[in-house]
Design a protein around this motif. Structure first.
Motif, PDB file in Angstrom:
ATOM      1  N   PHE A  36     -10.162  14.478   8.262  1.00 28.64           N
ATOM      2  CA  PHE A  36      -9.984  13.297   7.079  1.00 28.64           C
ATOM      3  C   PHE A  36      -7.821  13.583   6.989  1.00 28.64           C
ATOM      4  O   PHE A  36      -7.760  14.467   7.015  1.00 28.64           O
ATOM      5  CB  PHE A  36     -10.325  13.743   5.152  1.00 28.64           C
ATOM      6  N   LYS A  37      -8.236  11.720   7.235  1.00 27.70           N
ATOM      7  CA  LYS A  37      -6.650  11.931   7.037  1.00 27.70           C
ATOM      8  C   LYS A  37      -7.093  10.498   5.462  1.00 27.70           C
ATOM      9  O   LYS A  37      -7.524  10.078   5.574  1.00 27.70           O
ATOM     10  CB  LYS A  37      -5.813  10.512   7.652  1.00 27.70           C
ATOM     11  N   PHE A  38      -6.014  11.312   4.342  1.00 23.76           N
ATOM     12  CA  PHE A  38      -5.541  10.271   3.430  1.00 23.76           C
ATOM     13  C   PHE A  38      -4.226   9.959   3.535  1.00 23.76           C
ATOM     14  O   PHE A  38      -3.126  10.388   3.521  1.00 23.76           O
ATOM     15  CB  PHE A  38      -6.139  11.420   1.716  1.00 23.76           C
ATOM     16  N   TRP A  84      -9.169   6.763   5.733  1.00 20.43           N
ATOM     17  CA  TRP A  84      -9.571   6.802   4.361  1.00 20.43           C
ATOM     18  C   TRP A  84      -8.769   5.561   3.949  1.00 20.43           C
ATOM     19  O   TRP A  84      -7.908   5.909   3.377  1.00 20.43           O
ATOM     20  CB  TRP A  84      -9.976   7.593   2.721  1.00 20.43           C
ATOM     21  N   LYS A  85      -8.648   4.339   3.824  1.00 21.68           N
ATOM     22  CA  LYS A  85      -7.978   3.122   3.635  1.00 21.68           C
ATOM     23  C   LYS A  85      -8.902   2.084   2.030  1.00 21.68           C
ATOM     24  O   LYS A  85      -9.212   2.812   2.094  1.00 21.68           O
ATOM     25  CB  LYS A  85      -8.104   2.439   5.010  1.00 21.68           C
ATOM     26  N   ASP A  86      -7.615   1.500   1.903  1.00 19.76           N
ATOM     27  CA  ASP A  86      -8.020   1.019   0.850  1.00 19.76           C
ATOM     28  C   ASP A  86      -8.442  -0.813   1.734  1.00 19.76           C
ATOM     29  O   ASP A  86      -9.089  -1.718   0.695  1.00 19.76           O
ATOM     30  CB  ASP A  86      -6.339  -0.101   0.049  1.00 19.76           C
ATOM     31  N   VAL A  87      -9.090  -0.794   2.375  1.00 22.68           N
ATOM     32  CA  VAL A  87      -9.767  -1.433   2.997  1.00 22.68           C
ATOM     33  C   VAL A  87     -11.328  -1.174   3.496  1.00 22.68           C
ATOM     34  O   VAL A  87     -11.408   0.350   3.735  1.00 22.68           O
ATOM     35  CB  VAL A  87      -9.084  -1.884   4.348  1.00 22.68           C
ATOM     36  N   ALA A 134      -1.820  -4.364  14.789  1.00 18.90           N
ATOM     37  CA  ALA A 134      -3.129  -4.377  14.373  1.00 18.90           C
ATOM     38  C   ALA A 134      -2.381  -3.028  13.268  1.00 18.90           C
ATOM     39  O   ALA A 134      -3.231  -1.919  13.784  1.00 18.90           O
ATOM     40  CB  ALA A 134      -4.398  -4.436  14.394  1.00 18.90           C
ATOM     41  N   SER A 135      -1.764  -2.928  12.305  1.00 20.11           N
ATOM     42  CA  SER A 135      -1.048  -1.793  11.468  1.00 20.11           C
ATOM     43  C   SER A 135      -2.187  -0.925  10.690  1.00 20.11           C
ATOM     44  O   SER A 135      -2.307  -0.329  10.035  1.00 20.11           O
ATOM     45  CB  SER A 135      -0.463  -2.538  10.350  1.00 20.11           C
ATOM     46  N   VAL A 136      -3.991  -1.309  10.938  1.00 22.26           N
ATOM     47  CA  VAL A 136      -4.873  -0.481   9.622  1.00 22.26           C
ATOM     48  C   VAL A 136      -5.138   0.797  10.760  1.00 22.26           C
ATOM     49  O   VAL A 136      -5.190   1.776  10.121  1.00 22.26           O
ATOM     50  CB  VAL A 136      -6.266  -1.258  10.062  1.00 22.26           C
ATOM     51  N   VAL A 167     -12.474  -1.622   9.477  1.00 28.00           N
ATOM     52  CA  VAL A 167     -11.308  -2.936  10.133  1.00 28.00           C
ATOM     53  C   VAL A 167     -12.513  -3.726  10.135  1.00 28.00           C
ATOM     54  O   VAL A 167     -13.187  -3.921  10.360  1.00 28.00           O
ATOM     55  CB  VAL A 167     -10.877  -2.157  11.743  1.00 28.00           C
ATOM     56  N   MET A 168     -10.931  -5.058   9.600  1.00 30.07           N
ATOM     57  CA  MET A 168     -11.461  -6.053   9.809  1.00 30.07           C
ATOM     58  C   MET A 168     -10.710  -6.981  11.370  1.00 30.07           C
ATOM     59  O   MET A 168      -9.859  -7.225  11.498  1.00 30.07           O
ATOM     60  CB  MET A 168     -11.011  -7.130   8.952  1.00 30.07           C
ATOM     61  N   SER A 169     -11.280  -8.635  11.254  1.00 32.32           N
ATOM     62  CA  SER A 169     -10.922  -9.396  12.357  1.00 32.32           C
ATOM     63  C   SER A 169      -9.213  -9.656  11.809  1.00 32.32           C
ATOM     64  O   SER A 169      -9.425 -11.405  12.217  1.00 32.32           O
ATOM     65  CB  SER A 169     -11.878 -10.469  12.352  1.00 32.32           C
ATOM     66  N   GLY A 170      -8.604  -9.101  10.962  1.00 28.89           N
ATOM     67  CA  GLY A 170      -7.193 -10.081  10.796  1.00 28.89           C
ATOM     68  C   GLY A 170      -7.080  -8.738   9.622  1.00 28.89           C
ATOM     69  O   GLY A 170      -8.249  -8.463   8.979  1.00 28.89           O
ATOM     70  N   ASP A 171      -5.328  -9.008   8.977  1.00 24.81           N
ATOM     71  CA  ASP A 171      -5.095  -8.191   7.246  1.00 24.81           C
ATOM     72  C   ASP A 171      -5.823  -9.191   6.824  1.00 24.81           C
ATOM     73  O   ASP A 171      -5.083 -10.114   6.735  1.00 24.81           O
ATOM     74  CB  ASP A 171      -3.680  -8.324   7.969  1.00 24.81           C
ATOM     75  N   PRO A 172      -6.934  -8.614   5.542  1.00 28.76           N
ATOM     76  CA  PRO A 172      -6.997  -9.030   4.856  1.00 28.76           C
ATOM     77  C   PRO A 172      -5.783  -9.522   3.717  1.00 28.76           C
ATOM     78  O   PRO A 172      -6.171 -10.516   3.228  1.00 28.76           O
ATOM     79  CB  PRO A 172      -8.103  -8.732   4.075  1.00 28.76           C
ATOM     80  N   ARG A 173      -5.158  -9.195   3.495  1.00 30.11           N
ATOM     81  CA  ARG A 173      -3.510  -9.796   2.965  1.00 30.11           C
ATOM     82  C   ARG A 173      -3.236 -10.669   3.517  1.00 30.11           C
ATOM     83  O   ARG A 173      -2.855 -11.611   2.728  1.00 30.11           O
ATOM     84  CB  ARG A 173      -2.677  -8.880   2.817  1.00 30.11           C
ATOM     85  N   ARG A 174      -3.332 -11.113   5.183  1.00 28.75           N
ATOM     86  CA  ARG A 174      -2.477 -12.273   5.692  1.00 28.75           C
ATOM     87  C   ARG A 174      -3.858 -13.501   5.438  1.00 28.75           C
ATOM     88  O   ARG A 174      -3.667 -14.536   5.750  1.00 28.75           O
ATOM     89  CB  ARG A 174      -2.013 -12.304   7.063  1.00 28.75           C
ATOM     90  N   ARG A 218       7.047   6.261  11.427  1.00 28.32           N
ATOM     91  CA  ARG A 218       7.104   5.782  10.320  1.00 28.32           C
ATOM     92  C   ARG A 218       4.823   5.098  10.300  1.00 28.32           C
ATOM     93  O   ARG A 218       4.813   5.565  11.452  1.00 28.32           O
ATOM     94  CB  ARG A 218       7.472   4.003   9.843  1.00 28.32           C
ATOM     95  N   GLU A 219       4.414   5.919   9.251  1.00 26.11           N
ATOM     96  CA  GLU A 219       2.853   4.785   9.520  1.00 26.11           C
ATOM     97  C   GLU A 219       2.614   6.322  10.540  1.00 26.11           C
ATOM     98  O   GLU A 219       0.848   6.793  11.083  1.00 26.11           O
ATOM     99  CB  GLU A 219       2.601   4.253   9.686  1.00 26.11           C
ATOM    100  N   GLY A 220       2.633   7.694  11.145  1.00 20.12           N
ATOM    101  CA  GLY A 220       2.059   8.335  11.865  1.00 20.12           C
ATOM    102  C   GLY A 220       1.278   9.043  11.140  1.00 20.12           C
ATOM    103  O   GLY A 220       0.636  10.293  11.734  1.00 20.12           O
TER     104      GLY A 220
HETATM  105  P1  ADP Z   1      -2.660   4.407   5.073  1.00 15.95           P
HETATM  106  O1  ADP Z   1      -2.654   4.516   3.474  1.00 15.95           O
HETATM  107  O2  ADP Z   1      -3.370   5.525   5.937  1.00 15.95           O
HETATM  108  O3  ADP Z   1      -1.387   4.615   5.392  1.00 15.95           O
HETATM  109  P2  ADP Z   1      -2.718   1.400   5.363  1.00 15.95           P
HETATM  110  O4  ADP Z   1      -1.080   0.636   4.330  1.00 15.95           O
HETATM  111  O5  ADP Z   1      -1.559   1.684   6.440  1.00 15.95           O
HETATM  112  O6  ADP Z   1      -2.833   2.757   5.329  1.00 15.95           O
HETATM  113  O7  ADP Z   1      -3.408   0.222   6.669  1.00 15.95           O
HETATM  114  C1  ADP Z   1      -4.061   0.139   5.400  1.00 15.95           C
HETATM  115  C2  ADP Z   1      -3.904  -1.304   5.276  1.00 15.95           C
HETATM  116  O8  ADP Z   1      -3.504  -2.406   7.078  1.00 15.95           O
HETATM  117  C3  ADP Z   1      -4.739  -2.530   4.514  1.00 15.95           C
HETATM  118  O9  ADP Z   1      -4.246  -2.434   3.632  1.00 15.95           O
HETATM  119  C4  ADP Z   1      -4.619  -3.986   5.530  1.00 15.95           C
HETATM  120  O10 ADP Z   1      -3.447  -4.726   4.531  1.00 15.95           O
HETATM  121  C5  ADP Z   1      -3.899  -3.710   6.713  1.00 15.95           C
HETATM  122  N1  ADP Z   1      -3.985  -4.059   7.913  1.00 15.95           N
HETATM  123  C6  ADP Z   1      -4.470  -4.891   8.864  1.00 15.95           C
HETATM  124  N2  ADP Z   1      -4.663  -5.096   9.782  1.00 15.95           N
HETATM  125  C7  ADP Z   1      -5.847  -4.763   9.393  1.00 15.95           C
HETATM  126  C8  ADP Z   1      -7.208  -4.734   9.955  1.00 15.95           C
HETATM  127  N3  ADP Z   1      -7.475  -5.387  11.265  1.00 15.95           N
HETATM  128  N4  ADP Z   1      -8.296  -4.419   8.745  1.00 15.95           N
HETATM  129  C9  ADP Z   1      -7.800  -4.234   7.588  1.00 15.95           C
HETATM  130  N5  ADP Z   1      -6.500  -3.597   7.421  1.00 15.95           N
HETATM  131  C10 ADP Z   1      -5.322  -4.423   7.807  1.00 15.95           C
END
Ligand code: ADP
Ligand code: ASP
Ligand code: MG
Length: 420
Positions: free
Chosen positions: A4-6, A222-225, A258-260, A228-235, A200-202
């Motif tokens: 698991f990665k949190f 484990w993420k806050d989404v 795609a930074s997820v 994986v979505m068809s785009g960053d939901p923040r944008r 970063r983000e490693g």
């Molecule tokens: P972590 O807490 O593991 O570091 P990140 O913040 O790096 O998590 O990754 C989660 C975030 O990735 C989401 O909050 C979302 O804004 C972003 N994100 C970018 N692209 C996507 C995508 N295609 N689907 C879902 N989330 C995405």
């Protein structure tokens, strides 16, 4: 065995740490390897400590104190006793940090960065491990530097697979036979014992390295989404959830930005055919996205990926000669030497254009290496939008009001560079 990665968002405060414990409790007596990132925005705060130390601004100890107070606050919300052993354990980390930043500045800035910034994961993992034990989830805390060995490319360390495998089998594997283990993402150490970071983000990548070495049954990030979505939901407000992704599609998406999922995560798990689950720590009952070796074609919606803060470097040959193989060779070599990845490339008769992340240090290095051969122009504040599985409608929707600079179309991938 599961890995698991949190991430930082999941452990940003006491409520977050409690939530993580509840998620782990769902798995009963299973022995899980738990990899954790620094809490919330701690890594950014530690980067500020690095700058203050290197620039000798006199603010270093104050900045460390803010980080310390923040974590003590988290602990107050978790541990009923002020005497809990967690405080001594944390004190040791802050003592080392204060001591390191009180001494003369060593030569290498990247070395300094890793020694300081790595404290974030040490702190979060100590808190999580102590809290899990308190909450009845028996676990051992492991200093990942004992098992994850890297070269000495500080800030972008490369895993030494042979040594890491040996140490993991020797130290981590037996621990996991007894209990779950909590360890740090993002950091490792050289064979001499100096701390390194993986970029970063490693932390997603750390978890994948261990999943590979330990032949895990699965890796879950484990993420806050919801997944994986068809785009960053923040944008992209219209982004839709994707329930299955092939390794290939995931590698493509992360490559384009795609930074997820951290881009290096897929290879280690693909190599051992280990499924990757991207799940929500907010809604752990949710299905999440499964990334795996699909042996049937998956239909994807158009997937949009944005890369901000791009620079366009235009190289013109000085004597009007054509851009030929050897010129391209010189150019690519300079980018390799500067360790600057090209995100888009386009050649003309007497010019070549490369789009890169705006990393001033690396760009200056490239320009230094090539200014004798080319006239070079740099344009900043650009954005790359990549659309996988595009159609004309989605392209039009996204570029209609943009000042487009370059477009490229391949069978499954459309890319456009535009001004911010
Ligand atoms: P972590 O807490 O593991 O570091 P990140 O913040 O790096 O998590 O990754 C989660 C975030 O990735 C989401 O909050 C979302 O804004 C972003 N994100 C970018 N692209 C996507 C995508 N295609 N689907 C879902 N989330 C995405
Ligand atoms: N804490 C590190 C960062 O913020 C690593 C990670 O979160 O994956 O970049
Ligand atoms: Mg992250």
């Amino acid at each position: 065995m599961k890995v698991f990665k949190f991430g930082g968002a999941s452990v940003k405060d006491a409520a977050g740490v409690k939530n993580v414990a509840n998620i782990i409790k769902r798995f009963g007596d299973e022995k899980i390897l738990i990899v954790v990132s620094a809490t919330g925005k701690t890594t950014n705060a530690l980067e500020e400590v690095v700058s203050a130390y290197l620039q000798n601004t006199g603010e270093v100890q104050d900045k460390i104190k803010v980080i310390k107070d923040n974590h003590i606050n988290i602990c107050k919300g978790l541990f009923p006793s002020d005497e809990d052993a967690v405080y001594t354990h944390l004190q040791n980390i802050f003592y080392d940090l204060e001591k390191f930043t009180s001494k003369d500045i060593p030569d290498s800035n990247s070395y300094v960065y890793d020694q300081i910034v790595s404290a974030g994961e040490m702190i979060s993992s100590i808190i999580l491990s102590h809290y899990l034990n308190l909450a009845g989830v028996k676990n051992n805390w492991l200093d990942v530097c004992k098992v994850l060995k890297t070269d000495d490319t500080y800030r972008e360390a490369i895993i030494n697979w042979e040594d890491s495998t040996q140490k993991t089998n020797e130290i981590l594997r037996p621990l996991l036979e007894k209990n779950s283990v909590v360890t740090q993402g993002f950091i490792g150490s050289t064979i001499e014992g100096f701390i390194t970071t993986l970029g970063r983000e490693g932390s997603d990548y750390t978890a994948a390295v261990f999943a590979n070495i330990l032949d895990a049954e699965s890796q879950t990030i484990w993420k806050d989404v919801p997944g994986v979505m068809s785009g960053d939901p923040r944008r992209f407000q219209d982004a839709v959830f994707i329930d299955e992704l092939s390794y290939l599609e995931a590698v493509e998406m992360t490559y384009y930005g795609a930074s997820v999922i951290h881009p290096k995560t897929i290879k280690p798990i693909q190599n051992k055919n280990i499924p990757l689950l991207v799940k929500s720590f907010i809604n752990p009952d949710g299905k999440g996205t499964k990334v795996f070796g699909a042996d049937y074609p998956i239909q994807y919606p158009p997937v949009r990926v944005i890369k901000d803060n791009q620079s366009l470097l235009t190289f013109h040959t000085k004597d009007f000669s054509f851009v030929a193989d050897d010129t391209v060779g010189d150019l690519l070599k300079a980018f390799a030497v500067a360790n600057l990845k090209i995100n888009m490339i386009q050649t003309g008769a007497i010019s070549l254009q490369a789009v890169v992340d705006n990393n001033p240090e690396k760009i200056t290095k490239v320009i230094k290496l090539l200014h004798n051969l080319f006239n070079i122009q740099q344009d900043n504040d650009l954005i790359i939008l990549t659309i996988r599985h595009y159609n004309n409608e989605v392209i039009q929707k996204h570029i209609a009001d943009k000042q487009v600079i370059i477009t490229q179309k391949r069978p499954s991938t459309y890319q456009v560079l535009y001004a911010k």
